[in-house]
Design an enzyme around this catalytic site. Structure first.
Site, mmCIF file in Angstrom:
data_model
loop_
_atom_site.group_PDB
_atom_site.id
_atom_site.type_symbol
_atom_site.label_atom_id
_atom_site.label_comp_id
_atom_site.label_asym_id
_atom_site.label_seq_id
_atom_site.Cartn_x
_atom_site.Cartn_y
_atom_site.Cartn_z
ATOM 1 N N GLU A 97 -40.860 -33.205 16.922
ATOM 2 C CA GLU A 97 -41.285 -31.809 17.071
ATOM 3 C C GLU A 97 -42.684 -31.722 17.670
ATOM 4 O O GLU A 97 -42.975 -30.841 18.485
ATOM 5 C CB GLU A 97 -41.238 -31.106 15.712
ATOM 6 N N TYR A 98 -43.556 -32.626 17.246
ATOM 7 C CA TYR A 98 -44.922 -32.676 17.791
ATOM 8 C C TYR A 98 -44.885 -32.868 19.303
ATOM 9 O O TYR A 98 -45.566 -32.155 20.051
ATOM 10 C CB TYR A 98 -45.670 -33.824 17.110
ATOM 11 N N TYR A 99 -44.065 -33.806 19.760
ATOM 12 C CA TYR A 99 -43.997 -34.076 21.197
ATOM 13 C C TYR A 99 -43.318 -32.946 21.960
ATOM 14 O O TYR A 99 -43.677 -32.659 23.109
ATOM 15 C CB TYR A 99 -43.282 -35.413 21.449
#
Length: 227
Positions: free
Chosen positions: A135-137
């Site tokens: 999700e961060y990426y």
């Protein structure tokens, strides 16, 4: 050239604090503006660091409110991040927070913008199976694309795994990046802050570029000349 006034969005983060100190210490810049989200942080930057500070929570502020905060600056650095504290905040801070700051820059006519992103954010094959970071990426990749499609004179910096050791002043040449895979493409936060300063001082070789940052064996001055 007159000293540049830089707004640091996310100044309370580890990279942001190092950057604020470096900007304050350089005669090439006027006193920076720390954009932070709590009154305690405002007080810290004004009283302890000795720089200007604005209480502007980019997660919840409107574009107009952010625009009012950064108005009069020559450049904006976005180094804010949710820090993995809550999954939804990755999208409200790292993604939409970044987009709102870009829109605010366009609104008030600030062209120069430096974004601290993540290494290989555009490469799904690199990150899609990294547990806890997908999700961060996704947020970082999407923010990068928004910045590239903006009207700004942007520089997107993509550091590898961030370390807290003292800066080395040395970076890995981009054509030898994969030599550092075994150490997670690590880089000291101080070197990221130092390179942000150099990006602001050398727009001729950094504007409209996405630059991978990993510690290596090449002095920053030589690295930036090779871009």
């Amino acid at each position: 050239m007159s000293p540049l006034k830089v707004a640091v969005v996310g100044a309370s983060g580890k990279v942001g604090r190092l950057l604020t100190d470096k900007l304050k210490a350089s005669s090439s810049f006027s006193t920076p503006l720390a954009i932070v989200r709590t009154q305690d942080q405002v007080d810290y930057f004004k009283n302890e660091v000795g720089v200007n500070a604005s209480l502007t929570d980019i997660e919840n502020a409107s574009v107009n409110e952010i625009a009012d905060a950064i108005r009069g600056c020559d450049a904006v650095v976005f180094s804010a991040g949710a820090g993995g504290k809550a999954m939804e905040r990755i999208f409200t801070v790292d993604l939409d927070g970044c987009i709102k700051v870009v829109e605010a820059c366009e609104k008030v006519g600030i062209k120069r913008f430096v974004l601290v992103s993540a290494l290989k954010a555009e490469n799904r094959d690199f990150w899609c199976n990294i547990k806890g970071l997908r999700e961060y990426y996704i947020a970082k990749r999407s923010a990068d694309r928004e910045v590239r499609n903006s009207e700004l004179d942007y520089t997107i910096l993509q550091p590898g795994s961030l370390e807290l050791s003292r800066g080395t002043g040395l970076l890995q040449p981009i054509d030898r990046l994969e030599e550092k895979a075994s150490v997670n493409y690590s880089i000291n936060r101080e070197d990221v802050a130092s390179f942000i300063v150099q990006s602001l001082l050398h727009p001729d070789v950094t504007v409209k570029k996405t630059i991978s940052l990993v510690n290596g064996d090449e002095p920053i001055e030589k690295f930036i000349q090779s871009l």
